[in-house]
Design a protein around this motif. Sequence first.
Motif: not given
Length: 164
Positions: A95-121
């Motif tokens: 994010x820093x390298x891209x100059x995107x400084x208004x987004x906070x960093x959030x991490x789905x470390x084990x992709x648990x939330x992506x699985x819970x939402x059944x994200x397909x892509x």
Amino acid sequence: MAAEINGVTVPFMVKVTNPDPLPQEPFLNADGEEITLADFEGQVVVLNFWATWCAPCVKEMPDLDALAEATADDPITVIALNEDRKPLEVAPAWLREQGLDHLEVFADQRQGLARAFQIRGMPTTVLIGPEGEKLAYREGIAEWADPDFIAALRKLAERAPADG
């Protein structure tokens, strides 16, 4: 494409009918602390699942950053939830390298939330209402900094029930 939600037309989104309860899988903030979506109750949340290796994700990140900047003083939160293998190592530097400084960093470390939402892509974006309800979603990129989208989010935030 637009979703009609509580009398508000929300560009780019598909309305969710009869949504399942919101997943409460934990994810991490920039400090590595576990949080859940319940921590954002009272806010309209734009939850975006992304990764640095995902070309469409990379393309839409400047718009998400602009959305976060434009709504910083509103009861609206942009959660750009990184799905890389080591998100707390990869995402902040990227994010820093891209100059995107208004987004906070959030991490789905084990992709648990992506699985819970059944994200397909990725990217996939979920719109969550102030009472913690899944309102709409979008699979694929969108122009999140579009003034009509921002105006719709603000209208949804205004319709939030007052505390008490």
